[in-house]
Design an enzyme around this catalytic site. Structure first.
Site, mmCIF file in Angstrom:
data_model
loop_
_atom_site.group_PDB
_atom_site.id
_atom_site.type_symbol
_atom_site.label_atom_id
_atom_site.label_comp_id
_atom_site.label_asym_id
_atom_site.label_seq_id
_atom_site.Cartn_x
_atom_site.Cartn_y
_atom_site.Cartn_z
ATOM 1 N N ASP A 1 -51.134 17.740 -4.727
ATOM 2 C CA ASP A 1 -49.741 17.274 -4.614
ATOM 3 C C ASP A 1 -49.506 16.651 -3.227
ATOM 4 O O ASP A 1 -48.805 15.649 -3.097
ATOM 5 C CB ASP A 1 -48.790 18.454 -4.841
ATOM 6 C CG ASP A 1 -49.199 19.252 -6.062
ATOM 7 O OD1 ASP A 1 -49.045 18.745 -7.172
ATOM 8 O OD2 ASP A 1 -49.723 20.373 -5.892
ATOM 9 N N HIS B 1 -47.321 24.977 -7.631
ATOM 10 C CA HIS B 1 -47.959 23.758 -8.157
ATOM 11 C C HIS B 1 -47.414 23.558 -9.574
ATOM 12 O O HIS B 1 -48.053 23.874 -10.576
ATOM 13 C CB HIS B 1 -49.481 23.903 -8.186
ATOM 14 C CG HIS B 1 -50.141 22.753 -8.913
ATOM 15 N ND1 HIS B 1 -50.134 21.469 -8.441
ATOM 16 C CD2 HIS B 1 -50.803 22.700 -10.103
ATOM 17 C CE1 HIS B 1 -50.755 20.674 -9.290
ATOM 18 N NE2 HIS B 1 -51.173 21.404 -10.311
#
Ligand code: LMR
Length: 369
Positions: A197, A225
């Site tokens: 990410d 996440h």
């Protein structure tokens, strides 16, 4: 009186001689060790465990030195489930055929104990994927039992200082379960992947500003996440010919940064699944290598990265959650970057993703019961 002076002088002379001998021994010992460090160019191989299917994307990177450096040989341990045994053997054949100079051996197995034996690094990619019609709880309960079994094997058979990276979703909560069932592995050694990410956020900023991605740094991924993660650019900078500039100033569009940018990073995994009909693999593999490399070899000075780590209560996040923070790494240890100013917008987003992690935690524990 004269005799007394002579005796004393003799004693002093002996003491001086003794001191010279001791200092010479110390000097030569240091010299030998120094020369040995030059002679011993060949480091012992590091054993790296990779579980599950995106193993196919990550193993060539590890064997080429992308994860641990071009001077570090490796022995790969590959673990997969019984129905994938033949395919796993195919991967082993390909690894042999690739003739990677740094690859000193491959253990390809469906036996979790054999897979975990003496591993120094464990990259846990394997997990039960969510299938059509499955409830979140069903996936969680499958993964809780997988991670419980693998934690027990790592606990008993891995090297004592084994570093663990959980990639499989729900990554933060799988890491939490692993920590629970491998109590002798230090909690600082169990992490989950949010570097993917982090890299996605760097990529979006670089595209928007038309700058090199390597010139963008210090974005932060806070939390889970998942689609509640908070990609934060408040402290991010871009290196320009006239020095470091703040991303917010260069983008000059707070609305985009606070809406579309965040949503794009949060939803990127889903967008890739939609486009490829498969989960991200090469970017996940590359991010996993980045995560371990920086953890083991250190982050560059003045740069932090995002890692899902055990919360010590920093930034008001409940201790004990595996939460993504900005971290710097040195000598194989990560530390959460402290003292960053958090505005009201960020606070809400950081708390929202922490709340989701607390819910996941209680769901996981209810599956355990
Ligand atoms: C990703 O972020 O690409 C993956 O975690 C998405 C997924 O659900 O596999």
């Amino acid at each position: 009186m004269d005799q007394f002076v002579i005796d004393n002088m003799e004693n002093v002379a002996w003491l001086q001689k003794g001191l010279v001998v001791l200092l010479s021994i110390a000097f030569f010992w240091k010299l030998i060790r120094y020369m040995w460090s030059f002679l011993k160019t060949q480091k012992d191989p590091v054993r790296v465990l990779v579980t599950g299917q995106i193993g196919y994307a990550i193993v060539p990177m590890i064997a080429r030195g992308v994860m641990l450096g071009l001077d570090q040989s490796v022995i790969l341990h590959l673990l997969d489930v019984e129905p994938a045994a033949e395919a796993l053997n195919g991967v082993k054949m390909e690894l042999i055929d690739a003739a990677f100079p740094l690859l000193k051996g491959v253990v390809a197995t469906t036996d979790v104990v054999e897979a975990c034996k003496d591993v120094n690094i464990a990259v846990m990619v394997g997990g039960f994927p969510r299938k059509e019609g499955m409830e979140r709880k069903d996936v969680m309960s499958k993964n809780v039992s997988i991670y419980k079994a693998q934690a027990a094997a790592l606990e008993q058979h891995a090297a004592k200082d084994c570093k663990v990276l959980v990639v499989a979703n729900p990554a933060n909560t799988n890491a939490l379960i692993l920590k629970e069932f491998a109590p002798s592995i230090p909690e600082k050694n169990i992490t989950c992947l949010t570097r993917l990410d982090h890299n996605r956020a760097l990529g979006q900023i670089s595209e928007r500003l038309n700058v090199q991605v390597s010139d963008v740094k210090n974005v932060i991924i806070w939390g889970n996440h998942s689609s509640t993660q908070y990609p934060d650019v408040n402290h991010a900078t871009v290196t320009t010919s006239s020095g470091g500039k703040r991303v917010r100033e260069l983008v000059a569009d707070d609305h985009w940064l606070n809406t579309d940018f965040i949503a794009t990073v949060q939803q990127r995994g889903a967008a890739i699944i939609k486009a490829r009909k498969l989960s991200s693999a090469l970017s996940a593999a590359s991010a996993a290598c980045d995560h371990i490399r920086d953890w083991v070899l250190g982050t560059p000075k003045g740069t932090w990265v995002s890692m899902g780590v055990y919360s010590d209560g920093s930034y008001g996040i409940q201790p004990g959650l595996i939460y993504s923070f900005p971290v710097t790494c040195e000598k194989g240890q990560w530390s959460i970057v402290q003292g960053l100013k958090i505005d009201e917008f960020s606070r809400k987003k950081m708390d929202a993703t922490a709340n989701e992690l607390m819910e996941e935690k209680s769901l996981a524990y209810s599956c355990l019961k």
